[in-house]
Design a protein around this motif. Sequence first.
Motif, PDB file in Angstrom:
ATOM      1  N   SER A   1       0.844  -1.199   0.000  1.00  0.00           N
ATOM      2  CA  SER A   1       0.000   0.000   0.000  1.00  0.00           C
ATOM      3  C   SER A   1       0.872   1.239   0.000  1.00  0.00           C
ATOM      4  O   SER A   1       1.976   1.242   0.555  1.00  0.00           O
ATOM      5  CB  SER A   1      -0.901  -0.001   1.241  1.00  0.00           C
ATOM      6  OG  SER A   1      -1.498   1.253   1.449  1.00  0.00           O
ATOM      7  N   SER A   2       0.357   2.291  -0.585  1.00  0.00           N
ATOM      8  CA  SER A   2       1.080   3.565  -0.535  1.00  0.00           C
ATOM      9  C   SER A   2       1.001   4.203   0.841  1.00  0.00           C
ATOM     10  O   SER A   2       1.657   5.212   1.095  1.00  0.00           O
ATOM     11  CB  SER A   2       0.543   4.529  -1.605  1.00  0.00           C
ATOM     12  OG  SER A   2      -0.870   4.622  -1.539  1.00  0.00           O
TER      13      SER A   2
ATOM     14  N   ALA B   1      -0.674  -2.769 -12.876  1.00  0.00           N
ATOM     15  CA  ALA B   1      -0.667  -2.407 -11.458  1.00  0.00           C
ATOM     16  C   ALA B   1      -0.050  -1.039 -11.207  1.00  0.00           C
ATOM     17  O   ALA B   1       0.894  -0.609 -11.870  1.00  0.00           O
ATOM     18  CB  ALA B   1       0.075  -3.466 -10.650  1.00  0.00           C
ATOM     19  N   ASN B   2      -0.593  -0.391 -10.210  1.00  0.00           N
ATOM     20  CA  ASN B   2      -0.230   0.953  -9.771  1.00  0.00           C
ATOM     21  C   ASN B   2       1.202   0.959  -9.221  1.00  0.00           C
ATOM     22  O   ASN B   2       1.497   0.276  -8.242  1.00  0.00           O
ATOM     23  CB  ASN B   2      -1.220   1.360  -8.674  1.00  0.00           C
ATOM     24  CG  ASN B   2      -1.081   2.788  -8.211  1.00  0.00           C
ATOM     25  OD1 ASN B   2      -0.134   3.476  -8.551  1.00  0.00           O
ATOM     26  ND2 ASN B   2      -2.045   3.232  -7.419  1.00  0.00           N
TER      27      ASN B   2
ATOM     28  N   PRO C   1       5.338  -0.957  -3.172  1.00  0.00           N
ATOM     29  CA  PRO C   1       4.347  -0.472  -4.141  1.00  0.00           C
ATOM     30  C   PRO C   1       2.912  -0.796  -3.745  1.00  0.00           C
ATOM     31  O   PRO C   1       2.636  -1.721  -2.985  1.00  0.00           O
ATOM     32  CB  PRO C   1       4.740  -1.191  -5.435  1.00  0.00           C
ATOM     33  CG  PRO C   1       5.488  -2.398  -4.991  1.00  0.00           C
ATOM     34  CD  PRO C   1       6.170  -2.040  -3.708  1.00  0.00           C
ATOM     35  N   GLU C   2       2.008  -0.028  -4.321  1.00  0.00           N
ATOM     36  CA  GLU C   2       0.566  -0.113  -4.071  1.00  0.00           C
ATOM     37  C   GLU C   2      -0.030  -1.172  -4.990  1.00  0.00           C
ATOM     38  O   GLU C   2      -0.587  -0.869  -6.049  1.00  0.00           O
ATOM     39  CB  GLU C   2      -0.063   1.260  -4.340  1.00  0.00           C
ATOM     40  CG  GLU C   2      -1.559   1.336  -4.226  1.00  0.00           C
ATOM     41  CD  GLU C   2      -2.059   1.128  -2.808  1.00  0.00           C
ATOM     42  OE1 GLU C   2      -2.390  -0.030  -2.492  1.00  0.00           O
ATOM     43  OE2 GLU C   2      -2.121   2.095  -2.049  1.00  0.00           O
ATOM     44  N   LEU C   3       0.094  -2.443  -4.594  1.00  0.00           N
ATOM     45  CA  LEU C   3      -0.393  -3.548  -5.420  1.00  0.00           C
ATOM     46  C   LEU C   3      -1.830  -3.939  -5.105  1.00  0.00           C
ATOM     47  O   LEU C   3      -2.365  -4.863  -5.724  1.00  0.00           O
ATOM     48  CB  LEU C   3       0.518  -4.760  -5.240  1.00  0.00           C
ATOM     49  CG  LEU C   3       1.955  -4.572  -5.752  1.00  0.00           C
ATOM     50  CD1 LEU C   3       2.812  -5.765  -5.397  1.00  0.00           C
ATOM     51  CD2 LEU C   3       1.962  -4.340  -7.256  1.00  0.00           C
ATOM     52  N   LYS C   4      -2.464  -3.257  -4.160  1.00  0.00           N
ATOM     53  CA  LYS C   4      -3.829  -3.599  -3.771  1.00  0.00           C
ATOM     54  C   LYS C   4      -4.855  -2.562  -4.227  1.00  0.00           C
ATOM     55  O   LYS C   4      -6.038  -2.717  -3.936  1.00  0.00           O
ATOM     56  CB  LYS C   4      -3.917  -3.739  -2.242  1.00  0.00           C
ATOM     57  CG  LYS C   4      -2.997  -4.798  -1.647  1.00  0.00           C
ATOM     58  CD  LYS C   4      -3.347  -6.193  -2.106  1.00  0.00           C
ATOM     59  CE  LYS C   4      -2.537  -7.248  -1.375  1.00  0.00           C
ATOM     60  NZ  LYS C   4      -2.773  -8.601  -1.878  1.00  0.00           N
ATOM     61  N   HIS C   5      -4.420  -1.525  -4.926  1.00  0.00           N
ATOM     62  CA  HIS C   5      -5.365  -0.439  -5.222  1.00  0.00           C
ATOM     63  C   HIS C   5      -4.960   0.253  -6.516  1.00  0.00           C
ATOM     64  O   HIS C   5      -4.261   1.260  -6.502  1.00  0.00           O
ATOM     65  CB  HIS C   5      -5.369   0.565  -4.063  1.00  0.00           C
ATOM     66  CG  HIS C   5      -6.593   1.429  -4.010  1.00  0.00           C
ATOM     67  ND1 HIS C   5      -6.816   2.448  -4.898  1.00  0.00           N
ATOM     68  CD2 HIS C   5      -7.661   1.428  -3.185  1.00  0.00           C
ATOM     69  CE1 HIS C   5      -7.956   3.045  -4.608  1.00  0.00           C
ATOM     70  NE2 HIS C   5      -8.489   2.439  -3.570  1.00  0.00           N
TER      71      HIS C   5
END
Length: 866
Positions: free
Chosen positions: A268-269, A648-649, A659-663
């Motif tokens: 997550s960021s 992915a973001n 990194p923000e891999l969930k959103h």
Amino acid sequence: MTKGDPAHPANYGRVCSKGAALGETLALDRRLLHPVVNGARASWDEALDLVATRFRTAIETHGPESVAFYGSGQLLTEDYYVANKLMKGFIGAANIDTNSRLCMASSVAGHVRAFGEDIVPGCYEDLDEADLVVLVGSNAAWCHPILFRRLTDARTRRGTRLVAIDPRRSATAADCDLFLPLRPGTDVLLFNGLLAHLARVGALDTAYIERSTAGFTAALAAARDDAPDIGTVARGCGLDPAQIDAFYAAFAATRRVVTVYSQGVNQSSQGTDKVNAIINCHLATGRIGGPGMGPFSFTGQPNAMGGREVGGLANQLAAHAGFADADDLARVRDFWCAPRLAERPGLKAIDLFAALGEGRIRALWVMGTNPAVSLPDGGRVRAALAACDFLVVSDCVVGTDTARHADVLLPAAAWGEKAGTVTNSERRISRQRAFMPLPGEARPDWWMLTEVARRLGHGDAFPYKTPADIFREHAALSGFRTGRRLFDISGLAALSDAAYEALDPVQWPVPAGQKDGTARLFTQGRFPTADGRARLIPVRQAAPANAPSLGAPLVLNTGRLRDQWHTMTRTGDVPRLRMQAPEAFVAVHPTDAAAAGLRAGALAEVTSAWGRAVARVSIGDDVATGQIFMPMHWTDEAMPGGSPGRVANPACDPISGQPELKHTPVRLAPVALGWEGLLLSRRRLRPEAIEHWSRTPIEGGHAYRLAGAGSAQDDLDRVLALLGDRSGRAELRDARRGVFRCSTTDETGRLLDCLMMGAPGTLPDPGWLLATFASDAPLEAGTRRNLLTARGGVPAPATGDIVCSCFGIGADAILDAVRAGSRTTAELGKVLKCGTNCGSCLPELRQLLALQPGIQTREQPCPSLS
């Protein structure tokens, strides 16, 4: 079936579905067995001389920061130690990072902020002794099934209550007593609300706060500003206030609470803030350091913690030393006799590959991982790898998406051939002992690194002949001028080779003069900070970086499947492990599927600001409206476009660099197809001329799903080219209906290939065909006619979706057993064996039982959260 060691304290012999299938990953047909230079076989001397020469040239021309290593949590600690020492100590730059950045970096940063050091305070026994376990962003039932089974056993044995907090109704959530489907990215708000609630109802441990912590006043003020009441939390998190009230009340009333968190928090960021929001609640209630309590980070890889111990992340030095501390720099410099020791952090994973694409990194060595697939903004990463001046990949397999770009391939030892140590989530160091000889010219990673270090002129500092030599040095460094640091295994620094070989599992710290480990830390309320106090960190809820817009209204969440590992370079070749999910898929809520015009089983396009992916549609209510889910595992080797890394973001937590891999904000649209096909072949093919394809291992060979936007007739020649010129071919063509079928056999009549093409949605059920293909027996004339007419002579027994991968038991067989009288998972296990090995299918078994009238799925009463 591989079996575990019943004496090992981490699992007591239980292994997950992937562990049970390890024996099926040992074949050498896809092994990298000798060095390769520019596509041609080479000797070790030739390959290593070239690696040393190109790295030396880059360092001399562009400086030490022009080279980098990218490692893996699947390296052993000894491999990690040598890589870190070479890069930071003797090349003189800190550009060594690892795929652990993608799973554990936020936990590391949160631990350091709260405790002064990267410390997991508890042990697995705490899972057995807790009265309440809160699982946050953790699908432990699939990702840590042995630990989750300990939790469900504790629930049966002593009434432990389980709470799941996750945007998606995972197998874990479905098997818990309370499920909070919070809005993605709102974890800080939920736990700030919990801290404010604990203060409101008088559930704080004021004596502990006064004696053992600092920062409480500021942390509570931030929590109250964020979450003045439950209604505010409910609106922000998208939850029913009654759910929040039940969770908060249970936490406040229960002394023995363990909060387990994993990738849903870390990736997550705002991952570091999420970690500290959780830890704040434990510090404010004094629920840390005692049996059955504490925050517990479940690590994402087998040796992520071992890598952290030796400084395997770009912002760390070895032995939990840090770049910001002059004493730490001096300590490591003196111990290593390394006057060129790096003095500042290097590039973290996302920044490292950005620098690679910009030409600032001229030489890169990737060890045992596949960043072309696993990193976000995958198109940019692949372009960077393709443009790299000099790329070295050491791995045990050929043909990964990353290895295809390599100038030099080095054959690495695989898990069964390695000797060294790993450290698990509870700080337990275990010896990994090779039980198979090294095949071909494969070598351990530490050996390759040592040889390159010697060629770079650093031979005196790299005298290692065995993993024991490396481990003793690592242990000695951990006890060298330690100060207040808790990581210390110097009690193991004098191990003889025989003692190292016989080393029993042990939890650090193991300081000098001590041989036994330490299960729990912080038992006296003292922490490795300057004043001995833990820090409560004031954190505030913030929107995830790059939140959805009207142009990309959905949120993509990524994660793991039960039966696959990372980019499935080994597990992906095991037929029974691929039965759970033969192709990449995207899970969509029925409302969103209808809005996008998607049907189950069709192909969908997922697009974001960073790229495009294609996957099969799976429709269900496990994901909420406005959200979709894709598993992380697919590669271009298995299904081009199926990797969510392509979309992915790439936004990162500003502290941890994770990194923000969930959103990721995305859009969904159907893929227009003119035809679909199914090809079964004995050969491993790469149908690059076909617009959409996937490959799945099956008994006897491989199954290929094929599709194209044109007509079947227009694409037929490209498809037939996959079969080659085979004399034993029989065909059926129906141009009016757009149907084509053919089969090829060898001179004995054994089936080699079978192809079916037709309009989308018209292909026959392949069950009987797969059973026919699995046989090596010559085909009878009637069977061959059936292949062309797509009518099986003897229908294959229906199995349904595979639920138990360990024994290949499908849902239909389970429901038949239920109809025959099985009423519990134990009874199903006696009849079918399902659920009796790793237990990762037990949540699904309970769900199937719950669908049957008159069956209670709680097999022993459990107290309600209220």
